[in-house]
Write a protein that holds these residues in place. Structure first.
Motif, mmCIF file in Angstrom:
data_model
loop_
_atom_site.group_PDB
_atom_site.id
_atom_site.type_symbol
_atom_site.label_atom_id
_atom_site.label_comp_id
_atom_site.label_asym_id
_atom_site.label_seq_id
_atom_site.Cartn_x
_atom_site.Cartn_y
_atom_site.Cartn_z
ATOM 1 N N LEU A 29 3.256 5.897 5.070
ATOM 2 C CA LEU A 29 2.714 4.903 4.140
ATOM 3 C C LEU A 29 1.315 5.269 3.653
ATOM 4 O O LEU A 29 0.556 4.399 3.231
ATOM 5 C CB LEU A 29 2.687 3.525 4.803
ATOM 6 N N HIS A 30 0.974 6.559 3.691
ATOM 7 C CA HIS A 30 -0.385 6.960 3.320
ATOM 8 C C HIS A 30 -0.697 6.680 1.854
ATOM 9 O O HIS A 30 -1.838 6.395 1.513
ATOM 10 C CB HIS A 30 -0.617 8.444 3.637
ATOM 11 N N ILE A 31 0.292 6.737 0.990
ATOM 12 C CA ILE A 31 0.038 6.465 -0.435
ATOM 13 C C ILE A 31 -0.309 4.988 -0.625
ATOM 14 O O ILE A 31 -1.264 4.662 -1.339
ATOM 15 C CB ILE A 31 1.247 6.883 -1.289
ATOM 16 N N THR A 80 -4.198 0.923 -1.978
ATOM 17 C CA THR A 80 -4.707 -0.433 -1.715
ATOM 18 C C THR A 80 -6.136 -0.381 -1.191
ATOM 19 O O THR A 80 -6.938 -1.260 -1.500
ATOM 20 C CB THR A 80 -3.813 -1.193 -0.725
ATOM 21 N N GLY A 81 -6.454 0.641 -0.417
ATOM 22 C CA GLY A 81 -7.832 0.810 0.041
ATOM 23 C C GLY A 81 -8.789 1.061 -1.111
ATOM 24 O O GLY A 81 -9.882 0.494 -1.153
ATOM 25 N N LEU A 82 -8.372 1.916 -2.039
ATOM 26 C CA LEU A 82 -9.221 2.210 -3.191
ATOM 27 C C LEU A 82 -9.449 0.970 -4.056
ATOM 28 O O LEU A 82 -10.582 0.662 -4.430
ATOM 29 C CB LEU A 82 -8.602 3.331 -4.027
ATOM 30 N N PHE A 83 -8.368 0.245 -4.342
ATOM 31 C CA PHE A 83 -8.519 -0.988 -5.123
ATOM 32 C C PHE A 83 -9.317 -2.039 -4.363
ATOM 33 O O PHE A 83 -10.080 -2.804 -4.960
ATOM 34 C CB PHE A 83 -7.161 -1.546 -5.540
ATOM 35 N N LEU A 138 -3.948 10.204 -1.948
ATOM 36 C CA LEU A 138 -3.436 9.318 -2.987
ATOM 37 C C LEU A 138 -2.112 9.808 -3.567
ATOM 38 O O LEU A 138 -1.259 9.009 -3.922
ATOM 39 C CB LEU A 138 -4.474 9.178 -4.102
ATOM 40 N N LEU A 139 -1.958 11.113 -3.717
ATOM 41 C CA LEU A 139 -0.755 11.668 -4.316
ATOM 42 C C LEU A 139 -0.111 12.740 -3.452
ATOM 43 O O LEU A 139 0.693 13.520 -3.937
ATOM 44 C CB LEU A 139 -1.100 12.274 -5.689
#
Length: 112
Positions: free
Chosen positions: A54-56, A61-64, A105-106
């Motif tokens: 679930l790293h993406i 969600t962390g970035l937002f 992220l990707l």
């Protein structure tokens, strides 16, 4: 000496959330919503960062959550809102960092 007092009890037209966050007696719908969104994003990021698959989700969600915490700190009106934004933003930052360490992220989506 004149002192202003505020009622300590909760009136029937206020919810518990409004009583907790609104400690100056004025409504702040945008700031309250942003504090709630930041807390939810922080909880999702910190909750999903422990799972490598679930790293993406954790990273995004962390970035937002970090960006919403920054914006919320900029426009916050009360100390309680700032406290909730720091807690949610800190959780989002931890989730973002661990999500980046697990693949980013990707990671795996665009071939690297």
């Amino acid at each position: 000496m004149a002192q202003s007092t505020q009622p300590h009890g909760r009136s029937d037209d206020q919810s518990t959330w409004a009583t907790i966050v609104r400690n100056d007696g004025k409504p702040h719908p945008l700031q309250d919503t942003l504090a709630g969104i930041t807390l939810v994003l922080g909880l999702i990021a910190i909750g999903t960062c422990g799972f490598r698959s679930l790293h993406i989700l954790a990273s995004w969600t962390g970035l937002f959550g970090i960006f919403s915490a920054i914006w919320g700190q900029y426009i916050s009106a009360t100390t309680t809102e700032r406290f909730l934004l720091v807690i949610g933003g800190g959780a989002a930052a931890v989730g973002f960092g661990i999500g980046l360490a697990h693949g980013g992220l990707l990671g795996g989506v665009v071939g690297y």
